[in-house]
Design a protein around this motif. Structure first.
Motif, PDB file in Angstrom:
ATOM      1  N   ASN A 186     -43.587-128.855 -45.977  1.00 39.85           N
ATOM      2  CA  ASN A 186     -43.648-127.586 -46.702  1.00 39.85           C
ATOM      3  C   ASN A 186     -43.256-127.707 -48.171  1.00 39.85           C
ATOM      4  O   ASN A 186     -42.759-126.754 -48.778  1.00 39.85           O
ATOM      5  N   LEU A 187     -43.503-128.859 -48.755  1.00 44.01           N
ATOM      6  CA  LEU A 187     -43.354-129.002 -50.200  1.00 44.01           C
ATOM      7  C   LEU A 187     -44.624-128.525 -50.902  1.00 44.01           C
ATOM      8  O   LEU A 187     -44.608-128.248 -52.103  1.00 44.01           O
ATOM      9  N   THR A 188     -45.707-128.456 -50.147  1.00 43.09           N
ATOM     10  CA  THR A 188     -46.948-127.837 -50.591  1.00 43.09           C
ATOM     11  C   THR A 188     -47.401-126.894 -49.497  1.00 43.09           C
ATOM     12  O   THR A 188     -47.456-127.303 -48.324  1.00 43.09           O
ATOM     13  N   PHE A 189     -47.660-125.646 -49.850  1.00 47.47           N
ATOM     14  CA  PHE A 189     -48.289-124.756 -48.873  1.00 47.47           C
ATOM     15  C   PHE A 189     -49.126-123.710 -49.584  1.00 47.47           C
ATOM     16  O   PHE A 189     -48.925-123.410 -50.763  1.00 47.47           O
ATOM     17  N   VAL A 190     -50.100-123.185 -48.845  1.00 42.93           N
ATOM     18  CA  VAL A 190     -51.110-122.315 -49.439  1.00 42.93           C
ATOM     19  C   VAL A 190     -51.368-121.112 -48.561  1.00 42.93           C
ATOM     20  O   VAL A 190     -51.094-121.107 -47.361  1.00 42.93           O
ATOM     21  N   SER A 191     -51.914-120.074 -49.186  1.00 42.28           N
ATOM     22  CA  SER A 191     -52.511-118.937 -48.494  1.00 42.28           C
ATOM     23  C   SER A 191     -53.846-118.679 -49.172  1.00 42.28           C
ATOM     24  O   SER A 191     -54.264-119.448 -50.040  1.00 42.28           O
ATOM     25  N   ASP A 192     -54.499-117.615 -48.798  1.00 39.19           N
ATOM     26  CA  ASP A 192     -55.775-117.297 -49.442  1.00 39.19           C
ATOM     27  C   ASP A 192     -55.606-117.068 -50.937  1.00 39.19           C
ATOM     28  O   ASP A 192     -56.541-117.284 -51.709  1.00 39.19           O
ATOM     29  N   CYS A 193     -54.415-116.621 -51.346  1.00 39.60           N
ATOM     30  CA  CYS A 193     -54.228-116.213 -52.740  1.00 39.60           C
ATOM     31  C   CYS A 193     -53.104-116.939 -53.454  1.00 39.60           C
ATOM     32  O   CYS A 193     -52.850-116.639 -54.626  1.00 39.60           O
ATOM     33  N   LYS A 194     -52.425-117.854 -52.803  1.00 40.96           N
ATOM     34  CA  LYS A 194     -51.273-118.510 -53.408  1.00 40.96           C
ATOM     35  C   LYS A 194     -51.328-120.018 -53.189  1.00 40.96           C
ATOM     36  O   LYS A 194     -51.771-120.491 -52.136  1.00 40.96           O
ATOM     37  N   PHE A 195     -50.845-120.742 -54.186  1.00 44.03           N
ATOM     38  CA  PHE A 195     -50.646-122.185 -54.049  1.00 44.03           C
ATOM     39  C   PHE A 195     -49.237-122.483 -54.529  1.00 44.03           C
ATOM     40  O   PHE A 195     -48.869-122.128 -55.659  1.00 44.03           O
ATOM     41  N   ILE A 196     -48.440-123.108 -53.663  1.00 49.49           N
ATOM     42  CA  ILE A 196     -47.025-123.330 -53.965  1.00 49.49           C
ATOM     43  C   ILE A 196     -46.700-124.810 -53.835  1.00 49.49           C
ATOM     44  O   ILE A 196     -47.111-125.477 -52.891  1.00 49.49           O
ATOM     45  N   MET A 197     -45.957-125.319 -54.819  1.00 52.98           N
ATOM     46  CA  MET A 197     -45.431-126.687 -54.800  1.00 52.98           C
ATOM     47  C   MET A 197     -43.944-126.595 -55.089  1.00 52.98           C
ATOM     48  O   MET A 197     -43.539-125.888 -56.023  1.00 52.98           O
ATOM     49  N   ARG A 198     -43.129-127.327 -54.330  1.00 50.57           N
ATOM     50  CA  ARG A 198     -41.693-127.187 -54.538  1.00 50.57           C
ATOM     51  C   ARG A 198     -40.958-128.490 -54.277  1.00 50.57           C
ATOM     52  O   ARG A 198     -41.512-129.459 -53.736  1.00 50.57           O
ATOM     53  N   ALA A 199     -39.697-128.477 -54.656  1.00 50.88           N
ATOM     54  CA  ALA A 199     -38.807-129.601 -54.391  1.00 50.88           C
ATOM     55  C   ALA A 199     -38.142-129.423 -53.036  1.00 50.88           C
ATOM     56  O   ALA A 199     -37.986-128.300 -52.542  1.00 50.88           O
ATOM     57  N   ASP A 200     -37.742-130.527 -52.445  1.00 47.74           N
ATOM     58  CA  ASP A 200     -36.924-130.447 -51.237  1.00 47.74           C
ATOM     59  C   ASP A 200     -35.584-129.810 -51.593  1.00 47.74           C
ATOM     60  O   ASP A 200     -34.938-130.187 -52.579  1.00 47.74           O
ATOM     61  N   ASP A 201     -35.139-128.849 -50.765  1.00 46.26           N
ATOM     62  CA  ASP A 201     -33.864-128.193 -51.015  1.00 46.26           C
ATOM     63  C   ASP A 201     -32.968-128.193 -49.773  1.00 46.26           C
ATOM     64  O   ASP A 201     -32.120-127.327 -49.603  1.00 46.26           O
TER      65      ASP A 201
END
Length: 332
Positions: free
Chosen positions: A68-83
């Motif tokens: 889950n460092l990268t996840f998407v929906s129809d309208c969103k693209f998210i990239m994050r750091a491990d927390d």
């Protein structure tokens, strides 16, 4: 829950009230729109060692999706750091994501709509473009969004081969911080411009729900960058009025002239998003110690290793990335 993506307004029919478009003819045409799942097929996940010496471990796409460092929906693209995990001293660094576009663009207008950018101590996020041909710095680098630690204002910069010089005073809203774009000068500081608005970067940007960044890359005009808030008069129906944007004074302007001929220093560029930690800028002793982050850890690297919960806000939330090219030019 996001149930509906924003509908792109026709660029040629942008109006204010009942007024006619300001431009008599269409300058740019939309060639690609990346929204949600589009990013998965049009970008590549890099696993290289960070060239800026960050305390980061860039993971591949499969790992990013699994963790889950990268996840998407129809309208969103998210990239994050491990927390969630502490980082062992023997590890390369904290898990994060770095991606680049599969396609490259020469003359183009790039429009990024983001709701959230990475923020917090030790973070060094960037949205930038880089020569496809290379090798770096041949073909140039354009940093559109960049900052470190608890910065409040965005810094846009160019990095080039030798002898590219920007005038200190030019038609822009921001403040010139450096004039030599040469990567061999001033430890590769580049020619940077600090933006005037405190909500153009980091915590302030996220607090107002983000906004739009527009970058124009033109052989005749040079490079221009605008930051547009969501409540700006340049936004209509949830989309920036691009006809008006390109006529307004940019926050950062890098002209093409005898001191830095765009066609000499820049060619077709790929698009890059990344999030590193510490490294040559955010983690340098002078920068770290000058920040209130230094009250949390004596060094940037130790902060990254031992404080996973400090990275809950270290993520990109992208609504869309739309790319326009001049009518007489096409995708490279």
């Amino acid at each position: 829950m996001y149930t509906r993506c924003a509908i792109l307004l026709a660029f040629a029919s942008l109006v204010v009230g009942n007024a006619q478009p300001l431009l008599s003819s269409l300058t740019y045409s939309l060639v690609v729109s990346h929204i949600g799942y589009d990013f998965l097929g049009n970008f590549s996940w890099e696993t290289v060692d960070d060239p800026t010496n960050g305390r980061v471990n860039y993971v591949d796409k499969a790992t990013a999706l699994k963790d889950n460092l990268t996840f998407v929906s129809d309208c969103k693209f998210i990239m994050r750091a491990d927390d969630t995990k502490k980082v062992a001293k023997s590890a390369r660094g904290r898990d994060s994501v770095r991606i680049h576009s599969l396609d490259a663009y020469d003359e183009a207008l790039f429009v990024l709509d983001i709701s959230h950018m990475p923020e917090g101590c030790a973070t060094w996020p960037a949205w930038w473009t880089l020569s496809e041909e290379g090798p770096w710095p041949f073909g140039g680098e354009i940093d559109i969004i960049e900052g470190v630690n608890l910065d409040q204002r965005n810094l846009a910069s160019l990095h080039t081969m030798p002898d590219c010089i920007m005038p200190k005073v030019r038609s822009q809203r921001g403040s010139t911080k450096s004039t030599s774009c040469d990567t061999s000068v001033n430890s590769n500081q580049g020619c940077g411009v600090s933006f005037p608005d405190q909500d153009s970067y980091g915590t302030g940007f996220n607090a107002v729900g983000g906004g739009f960044y527009v970058m124009e890359k033109s052989s005749t005009k040079g490079v221009s960058v605008w930051f547009i808030t969501r409540d700006s008069l340049l936004v209509l129906g949830g989309e920036p009025q691009l006809d008006l944007v390109v006529l307004s004074t940019p926050d950062a302007y890098f002209p093409t002239d005898s001191q830095c001929d765009h066609s000499k220093y820049f060619n077709a560029h790929r698009i890059v998003f990344d999030l590193t930690f510490c490294g040559d800028w955010a983690g340098s002793e002078s920068v770290w110690n000058a920040s209130t982050c230094a009250t949390k850890a004596s060094t940037c690297n130790s902060f990254v290793d031992n404080n996973p919960s400090e990275f809950t806000e270290a993520y990109w939330e992208i609504n869309s990335l739309k790319i326009y090219t001049p009518n007489d030019l096409t995708l490279v």
